[in-house]
Design an enzyme around this catalytic site. Structure first.
Site, short mmCIF file in Angstrom:
data_model
loop_
_atom_site.label_atom_id
_atom_site.label_comp_id
_atom_site.label_asym_id
_atom_site.label_seq_id
_atom_site.Cartn_x
_atom_site.Cartn_y
_atom_site.Cartn_z
CD1 TRP A 31 -2.08 2.19 1.75
CD2 TRP A 31 -3.23 0.85 0.39
NE1 TRP A 31 -3.24 2.82 1.44
CE2 TRP A 31 -3.98 2.03 0.60
CE3 TRP A 31 -3.75 -0.14 -0.44
CZ2 TRP A 31 -5.22 2.23 0.01
CZ3 TRP A 31 -4.98 0.06 -1.01
CH2 TRP A 31 -5.70 1.24 -0.78
CB SER A 65 0.66 -0.49 7.41
OG SER A 65 1.48 0.27 6.56
CD GLU A 67 -2.92 -6.51 5.59
OE1 GLU A 67 -4.16 -6.55 5.74
OE2 GLU A 67 -2.31 -5.48 5.24
CB SER A 89 3.53 4.64 3.54
OG SER A 89 3.04 5.95 3.34
CB VAL A 90 -0.80 4.53 7.59
CG1 VAL A 90 -2.31 4.65 7.72
CG2 VAL A 90 -0.34 3.09 7.77
CB ILE A 91 -1.42 8.89 3.66
CG1 ILE A 91 0.06 8.62 3.32
CG2 ILE A 91 -1.78 10.35 3.43
CD1 ILE A 91 0.42 8.80 1.87
CD GLU A 94 -12.62 13.01 2.72
OE1 GLU A 94 -13.74 12.48 2.71
OE2 GLU A 94 -12.22 13.77 1.85
CG HIS A 97 -8.98 2.51 7.50
ND1 HIS A 97 -9.40 1.23 7.79
CD2 HIS A 97 -7.89 2.38 6.71
CE1 HIS A 97 -8.60 0.36 7.20
NE2 HIS A 97 -7.67 1.04 6.53
NE ARG A 136 7.99 13.35 8.37
CZ ARG A 136 7.61 14.54 7.91
NH1 ARG A 136 7.31 14.71 6.63
NH2 ARG A 136 7.55 15.59 8.72
#
Length: 170
Positions: A31, A65, A67, A89-91, A94, A97, A136
């Site tokens: 992801w 992420s 998993e 990477s988690v962004i 809205e 989650h 980053r």
């Protein structure tokens, strides 16, 4: 911002143990792959720069992420590496989650660190937007993958209990 005055890619090679005899596992989330691929590349380049041998680096891909925890757990059992780096990477979106994935992933990695002798290095970006993730993962703040690789070497040496571990400055 924690990274505003820090370049994540900077390290003093003379203070890093040689990684030649270490076995590394890297579990990478698919992801946001443009970000996670850049983090992975940064990590591998730093490991090789510090003496790691390419065939001693095993990479597994997982869907997201969340998993990463399961992937790391299975990698411990199958490959018995000296250390594992999990890359994700988690962004922020809205919905909530983002909060659930970030919390569960961090907790899961912490739990694995407590349950196993293999250190697991948390290289999961949790950013508010894509630009922060880019900054980053090789952008203006350097590459968090490099920082994770250096932490991995230090923790693998610490885990092995070698004499060099006593000299490490954290």
């Amino acid at each position: 911002m924690a990274t505003a005055n820090t370049n994540l890619s900077d390290y003093d090679k003379s203070t890093i143990p040689n990684a030649e005899d270490l076995r590394f596992g890297i579990v990478v989330s698919e992801w946001n792959s443009s970000i996670t691929d850049a983090l992975y590349q940064g990590a591998v380049e730093a490991l090789l720069d510090c003496g790691a041998v390419e065939h001693q680096i095993v990479k597994w891909d997982v869907p997201g992420s969340f998993e990463l925890v399961y992937g790391a757990k299975k990698m411990i059992k199958r490959h018995d590496p000296d250390v594992i780096i999990v890359i994700g990477s988690v962004i922020q979106g809205e919905t909530k989650h983002f909060d659930f994935v970030c919390q569960a992933t961090a907790q899961g990695i912490m739990d694995l660190n407590l349950q196993h002798e293999t250190p697991i290095i948390f290289c999961v970006l949790t950013d508010n937007n894509m630009q922060q993730a880019i900054d980053r993962s090789g952008g203006k703040h350097g590459n968090k993958g490099v920082e994770a690789a250096i932490a991995a070497i230090k923790m693998a040496v610490l885990g092995r209990g070698s004499a060099f571990a006593d000299e490490l400055e954290f």
